[in-house]
Design an enzyme around this catalytic site. Sequence first.
Site, PDB file in Angstrom:
ATOM      1  N   SER A 139       6.528  -9.770 -11.596  1.00  0.00           N
ATOM      2  CA  SER A 139       6.367 -11.159 -12.765  1.00  0.00           C
ATOM      3  C   SER A 139       7.061 -10.874 -14.065  1.00  0.00           C
ATOM      4  O   SER A 139       7.721 -11.579 -14.457  1.00  0.00           O
ATOM      5  CB  SER A 139       4.976 -10.785 -13.136  1.00  0.00           C
ATOM      6  OG  SER A 139       4.155 -11.393 -12.073  1.00  0.00           O
TER       7      SER A 139
ATOM      8  N   GLN B 136       1.806 -19.073 -14.261  1.00  0.00           N
ATOM      9  CA  GLN B 136       3.046 -19.850 -14.009  1.00  0.00           C
ATOM     10  C   GLN B 136       3.231 -21.039 -14.693  1.00  0.00           C
ATOM     11  O   GLN B 136       3.897 -21.334 -15.481  1.00  0.00           O
ATOM     12  CB  GLN B 136       3.473 -19.879 -12.558  1.00  0.00           C
ATOM     13  CG  GLN B 136       3.550 -18.867 -11.564  1.00  0.00           C
ATOM     14  CD  GLN B 136       3.828 -18.919 -10.319  1.00  0.00           C
ATOM     15  OE1 GLN B 136       3.700 -20.139  -9.746  1.00  0.00           O
ATOM     16  NE2 GLN B 136       4.249 -17.965  -9.449  1.00  0.00           N
TER      17      GLN B 136
ATOM     18  N   ASP C 101      -3.089 -11.957  -6.356  1.00  0.00           N
ATOM     19  CA  ASP C 101      -2.175 -11.593  -5.185  1.00  0.00           C
ATOM     20  C   ASP C 101      -2.861 -10.406  -4.337  1.00  0.00           C
ATOM     21  O   ASP C 101      -2.258 -10.197  -3.133  1.00  0.00           O
ATOM     22  CB  ASP C 101      -0.760 -11.224  -5.879  1.00  0.00           C
ATOM     23  CG  ASP C 101      -0.175 -12.201  -6.563  1.00  0.00           C
ATOM     24  OD1 ASP C 101      -0.329 -13.554  -5.810  1.00  0.00           O
ATOM     25  OD2 ASP C 101       0.680 -12.219  -7.450  1.00  0.00           O
TER      26      ASP C 101
ATOM     27  N   ARG D 115      -2.935 -18.380   2.577  1.00  0.00           N
ATOM     28  CA  ARG D 115      -3.411 -16.925   3.080  1.00  0.00           C
ATOM     29  C   ARG D 115      -4.720 -16.836   3.357  1.00  0.00           C
ATOM     30  O   ARG D 115      -5.290 -15.749   3.865  1.00  0.00           O
ATOM     31  CB  ARG D 115      -3.105 -16.142   1.721  1.00  0.00           C
ATOM     32  CG  ARG D 115      -1.775 -15.893   1.443  1.00  0.00           C
ATOM     33  CD  ARG D 115      -1.601 -14.813   0.215  1.00  0.00           C
ATOM     34  NE  ARG D 115      -0.134 -14.579   0.144  1.00  0.00           N
ATOM     35  CZ  ARG D 115       0.451 -14.544  -1.124  1.00  0.00           C
ATOM     36  NH1 ARG D 115      -0.433 -14.372  -2.098  1.00  0.00           N
ATOM     37  NH2 ARG D 115       1.899 -14.319  -1.240  1.00  0.00           N
TER      38      ARG D 115
HETATM   39  C1  S3P Z   1       2.531 -15.092 -10.761  1.00  0.00           C
HETATM   40  C2  S3P Z   1       1.455 -15.768 -11.006  1.00  0.00           C
HETATM   41  C3  S3P Z   1       0.606 -15.736 -10.014  1.00  0.00           C
HETATM   42  C4  S3P Z   1       0.836 -15.105  -8.813  1.00  0.00           C
HETATM   43  C5  S3P Z   1       2.291 -14.962  -8.607  1.00  0.00           C
HETATM   44  C6  S3P Z   1       3.151 -14.579  -9.674  1.00  0.00           C
HETATM   45  C7  S3P Z   1       3.541 -14.965 -12.282  1.00  0.00           C
HETATM   46  O1  S3P Z   1       0.852 -17.265  -9.398  1.00  0.00           O
HETATM   47  O2  S3P Z   1       0.248 -15.475  -7.566  1.00  0.00           O
HETATM   48  O3  S3P Z   1       2.651 -14.146  -7.369  1.00  0.00           O
HETATM   49  O4  S3P Z   1       4.298 -14.249 -12.152  1.00  0.00           O
HETATM   50  O5  S3P Z   1       3.188 -15.677 -13.172  1.00  0.00           O
HETATM   51  P1  S3P Z   1      -0.100 -18.653 -10.188  1.00  0.00           P
HETATM   52  O6  S3P Z   1       0.216 -18.865 -11.460  1.00  0.00           O
HETATM   53  O7  S3P Z   1       0.110 -19.681  -9.226  1.00  0.00           O
HETATM   54  O8  S3P Z   1      -1.572 -18.166 -10.142  1.00  0.00           O
END
Ligand code: S3P
Length: 439
Positions: free
Chosen positions: A21, A172, A317, A348
């Site tokens: 991330s 995200q 995750d 999942r």
């Molecule tokens: C992430 C946010 C998460 C996570 C993904 C990485 C990020 O997703 O599951 O692997 O880097 O912002 P969501 O924002 O859909 O929860």
Amino acid sequence: MYKIRPIDKIRGEIYPPPDKSISHRTVLLSAISKGDTEIANFLRSNDTLATLDCIKRLGVEVKYLGTNKLLVKGCGKYLPIQGKVELNAQESGTTIRIISGLLVGQKFSSTIYAEKSLRNRPMKRVTQPLRMMGANIYGENREGKEELPPILIEPTDKLKSIHYSMPVGSAQVKSAIILAALFAKGKTKIREFIASRDHTERLLKLFRANIEEKKGYILCSESQLITPGKIFIPGDFSSAAFFIVLGTISSDSQILIKDVGINSTRIGLIRILKKMGANIKILRRKNYFEPHADILVKSSNLKGITIDAKYIPTMIDEMPIIFVCAAFAKGETTIFGLKELKVKETDRINSMVYNLKKAGVDIKANPFDDDWMVKIKGRGKDIFNLKSLEFRSFSDHRTTMSMIIFSLATGNTHYIDDIDCINKSFPEFIYIVDSLRKK
Ligand code: S3P
């Protein structure tokens, strides 16, 4: 078919890969900042390389200074593209969603394409709030209600701030809105009911953006980012999680995991594992823009617990590997608030139910209160008597790594159909597993 040989009595010390991330976010912010940024410990995996490829196509110069060391030559707020650009986020949800927020503020048109699993992942959660800000952004409408990739963006000079309460806990989506706010008139105010990972906010402070958190809101307004010059990315907690669990569920074992990010919005797994009876210690904590530390884990007998929906965003995750912990535990584990698992690289809930049922685990998934819940009756010590099995990856990296960890700890040889998908986040996973085998 990949053969998974068991390991026991693990004694080892490992370094997890750099945080995925933070790697995405660091290159994106470096691209639109003033000045050059030297990024140490950048993750080279399929997802983060997709982001790197996008910023190169956006006219940003990037140089490798070493295997995991990058120099990104910042272009300032507006990227040097005229007319139109075509990007490909490959299978990376973080790339397509976060970069959308950055592109709606630019002076050129863009199309962001996607591959395989990402072609079917929901984008309306991002396009809708960005349209509320005045952006010209649309996903494709193949199913009527949802918008899917590719995403099309036309420039506008009318971006404005919004007040937005997040309907889904998603870092995200939050990050896309925050990035768009850097180009919008007025102060954007975001409210999250459950805090999702805050890496974008922390990095933006390092890049001197107008962003603050006040009374449970994130406030962000127009900014020109200035590079801090050098950034070090800590190890990825979500990748370390597989080894935290391996050390816990394997007999007579101890693993030291070095330099792992321990941001409180990410480490729900530790809280939950401790409640289940795990022996985990955080050592040598260092405070940087992201805190990081070493994690020492020793074998433990786990017991089943109930996990409330409010904890899920801090371990979203890690849910597949938490299902594995529940399968090894004594007693029943009930987990609420799992619907987001259904829109990851694969569903999942489905992939883990399929595999754990194959291993004789009593696991049930049901809709509950507009959401999803899962109940797992752990097999306790009985799990060490499994015959050899063939698991399915569902082309999902976290399902695959979870089932490999499950297999390693059961004391018998198992198989999984494909391990290529692991390259999405953790290319050295198999190498690190093998390094823990006794020579
Ligand atoms: C992430 C946010 C998460 C996570 C993904 C990485 C990020 O997703 O599951 O692997 O880097 O912002 P969501 O924002 O859909 O929860």
